[in-house]
Design a protein around this motif. Structure first.
Motif, PDB file in Angstrom:
ATOM      1  N   GLY A  20       0.810  -1.208   0.000  1.00  0.00           N
ATOM      2  CA  GLY A  20       0.000   0.000   0.000  1.00  0.00           C
ATOM      3  C   GLY A  20       0.844   1.258   0.000  1.00  0.00           C
ATOM      4  O   GLY A  20       2.069   1.212   0.108  1.00  0.00           O
ATOM      5  N   ARG A  21       0.134   2.365  -0.120  1.00  0.00           N
ATOM      6  CA  ARG A  21       0.772   3.688  -0.116  1.00  0.00           C
ATOM      7  C   ARG A  21       0.451   4.366   1.208  1.00  0.00           C
ATOM      8  O   ARG A  21      -0.689   4.343   1.675  1.00  0.00           O
ATOM      9  CB  ARG A  21       0.251   4.534  -1.275  1.00  0.00           C
ATOM     10  CG  ARG A  21       0.914   5.907  -1.392  1.00  0.00           C
ATOM     11  CD  ARG A  21       0.454   6.656  -2.627  1.00  0.00           C
ATOM     12  NE  ARG A  21      -0.987   6.724  -2.754  1.00  0.00           N
ATOM     13  CZ  ARG A  21      -1.759   7.630  -2.144  1.00  0.00           C
ATOM     14  NH1 ARG A  21      -1.231   8.534  -1.361  1.00  0.00           N
ATOM     15  NH2 ARG A  21      -3.064   7.626  -2.335  1.00  0.00           N
ATOM     16  N   VAL A  23      -0.695   7.063   3.395  1.00  0.00           N
ATOM     17  CA  VAL A  23      -1.562   8.231   3.207  1.00  0.00           C
ATOM     18  C   VAL A  23      -1.215   9.302   4.233  1.00  0.00           C
ATOM     19  O   VAL A  23      -1.203  10.492   3.927  1.00  0.00           O
ATOM     20  CB  VAL A  23      -3.051   7.820   3.317  1.00  0.00           C
ATOM     21  CG1 VAL A  23      -3.957   9.034   3.224  1.00  0.00           C
ATOM     22  CG2 VAL A  23      -3.399   6.808   2.240  1.00  0.00           C
ATOM     23  N   GLU A  32       4.486  10.231   3.835  1.00  0.00           N
ATOM     24  CA  GLU A  32       3.324  10.200   2.948  1.00  0.00           C
ATOM     25  C   GLU A  32       3.782   9.964   1.512  1.00  0.00           C
ATOM     26  O   GLU A  32       4.751  10.557   1.052  1.00  0.00           O
ATOM     27  CB  GLU A  32       2.570  11.530   3.059  1.00  0.00           C
ATOM     28  CG  GLU A  32       1.304  11.569   2.239  1.00  0.00           C
ATOM     29  CD  GLU A  32       0.563  12.891   2.407  1.00  0.00           C
ATOM     30  OE1 GLU A  32       0.010  13.353   1.393  1.00  0.00           O
ATOM     31  OE2 GLU A  32       0.546  13.439   3.517  1.00  0.00           O
ATOM     32  N   GLN A  43      -8.248  -4.992   3.066  1.00  0.00           N
ATOM     33  CA  GLN A  43      -9.065  -3.801   3.280  1.00  0.00           C
ATOM     34  C   GLN A  43      -8.523  -2.657   2.435  1.00  0.00           C
ATOM     35  O   GLN A  43      -7.380  -2.690   1.994  1.00  0.00           O
ATOM     36  CB  GLN A  43      -9.107  -3.434   4.761  1.00  0.00           C
ATOM     37  CG  GLN A  43      -7.747  -3.281   5.417  1.00  0.00           C
ATOM     38  CD  GLN A  43      -7.840  -3.125   6.919  1.00  0.00           C
ATOM     39  OE1 GLN A  43      -8.862  -2.731   7.459  1.00  0.00           O
ATOM     40  NE2 GLN A  43      -6.757  -3.418   7.617  1.00  0.00           N
ATOM     41  N   ASP A  44      -9.353  -1.662   2.231  1.00  0.00           N
ATOM     42  CA  ASP A  44      -8.943  -0.514   1.418  1.00  0.00           C
ATOM     43  C   ASP A  44      -7.987   0.414   2.149  1.00  0.00           C
ATOM     44  O   ASP A  44      -7.093   0.997   1.540  1.00  0.00           O
ATOM     45  CB  ASP A  44     -10.180   0.280   0.963  1.00  0.00           C
ATOM     46  CG  ASP A  44     -11.026  -0.487  -0.025  1.00  0.00           C
ATOM     47  OD1 ASP A  44     -10.459  -1.305  -0.786  1.00  0.00           O
ATOM     48  OD2 ASP A  44     -12.252  -0.286  -0.042  1.00  0.00           O
ATOM     49  N   HIS A  45      -8.187   0.584   3.441  1.00  0.00           N
ATOM     50  CA  HIS A  45      -7.336   1.449   4.268  1.00  0.00           C
ATOM     51  C   HIS A  45      -7.036   0.735   5.572  1.00  0.00           C
ATOM     52  O   HIS A  45      -7.886   0.005   6.092  1.00  0.00           O
ATOM     53  CB  HIS A  45      -8.028   2.786   4.572  1.00  0.00           C
ATOM     54  CG  HIS A  45      -8.228   3.632   3.359  1.00  0.00           C
ATOM     55  ND1 HIS A  45      -9.330   3.506   2.545  1.00  0.00           N
ATOM     56  CD2 HIS A  45      -7.453   4.586   2.806  1.00  0.00           C
ATOM     57  CE1 HIS A  45      -9.236   4.373   1.544  1.00  0.00           C
ATOM     58  NE2 HIS A  45      -8.110   5.033   1.681  1.00  0.00           N
ATOM     59  N   ALA A  46      -5.834   0.932   6.081  1.00  0.00           N
ATOM     60  CA  ALA A  46      -5.449   0.312   7.347  1.00  0.00           C
ATOM     61  C   ALA A  46      -4.695   1.331   8.189  1.00  0.00           C
ATOM     62  O   ALA A  46      -3.864   2.072   7.668  1.00  0.00           O
ATOM     63  CB  ALA A  46      -4.573  -0.901   7.096  1.00  0.00           C
ATOM     64  N   THR A  47      -5.004   1.378   9.449  1.00  0.00           N
ATOM     65  CA  THR A  47      -4.226   2.153  10.404  1.00  0.00           C
ATOM     66  C   THR A  47      -3.405   1.144  11.187  1.00  0.00           C
ATOM     67  O   THR A  47      -3.962   0.276  11.869  1.00  0.00           O
ATOM     68  CB  THR A  47      -5.152   2.939  11.360  1.00  0.00           C
ATOM     69  OG1 THR A  47      -5.976   3.802  10.577  1.00  0.00           O
ATOM     70  CG2 THR A  47      -4.349   3.755  12.349  1.00  0.00           C
TER      71      THR A  47
END
Length: 182
Positions: A20-21, A23, A32, A43-47
């Motif tokens: 992933g990139r 963000v 970033e 998932q689309d986004h992960a923290t």
């Protein structure tokens, strides 16, 4: 049911390596826009904590997907499994089970680079054709198409020098019969 890891709960994020990139980041090692690989799940986004990141992707001219394939765990498994464990020599025959898969396809190509004859075993005519036409195997056997013994004899006239087993099972008597041991 628990096995080597805790079961994924219903509605939970499926665990897996992902690329992933970044963000946003509050960690000094990750900026970033950088691309990274780690245990981010499906998932689309992960923290995530920085400890979830395995490495930065430093190959900007290659598709990000290579970080999970040929330059990731699959490629490393193929590379070290074949070259460090199998230790093939130029001119030898390397037979690969599950040859159309992510690891097996790499093994066949590495074998060819090493000057070996690469023979893939795959399930179905489409997968066998992919092994030959896309991955560059010298020969590919469709194990579902009848007589594996005859197909191995035809594809490996001097026998099998290295057998790379992707299935983790017992080597079949048919394969053992063609294996050069000694």
């Amino acid at each position: 049911v628990a096995n080597y890891s805790t079961p994924v709960p219903i509605g939970g994020v499926m665990r897996s390596l992902a690329a992933g990139r970044v963000v946003a980041s509050r960690h000094p090692d990750f900026r970033e826009g950088e691309f990274v690989v780690g245990m981010f799940g499906w998932q689309d986004h992960a923290t995530v904590d920085a400890s979830a990141i395995q490495r930065k992707i430093d190959e900007p001219d290659l598709p990000i997907s290579t970080a999970l394939g040929v330059l990731g765990l699959n490629g490393l498994t193929a590379y070290f499994g074949l070259l460090e464990i199998g230790q093939p020599k130029a001119g030898e025959t390397v037979v690969v089970s599950t040859a159309a898969g992510s690891v097996g396809s790499c093994v066949g190509q590495i074998a060819r680079i090493q000057g070996c004859r690469a023979v893939g075993i795959a399930g179905g005519p489409t997968k066998a054709a992919i092994c030959r036409d896309e991955f560059g195997f010298d020969a590919a056997i469709d194990y579902k198409d009848g007589d594996l013994d005859a197909a191995l004899a035809a594809s490996c006239p001097k026998g099998i020098d290295v057998y790379f087993d992707n299935t983790g099972g017992r080597i079949s008597d048919t394969v053992l019969k063609h294996l050069n041991v000694g």
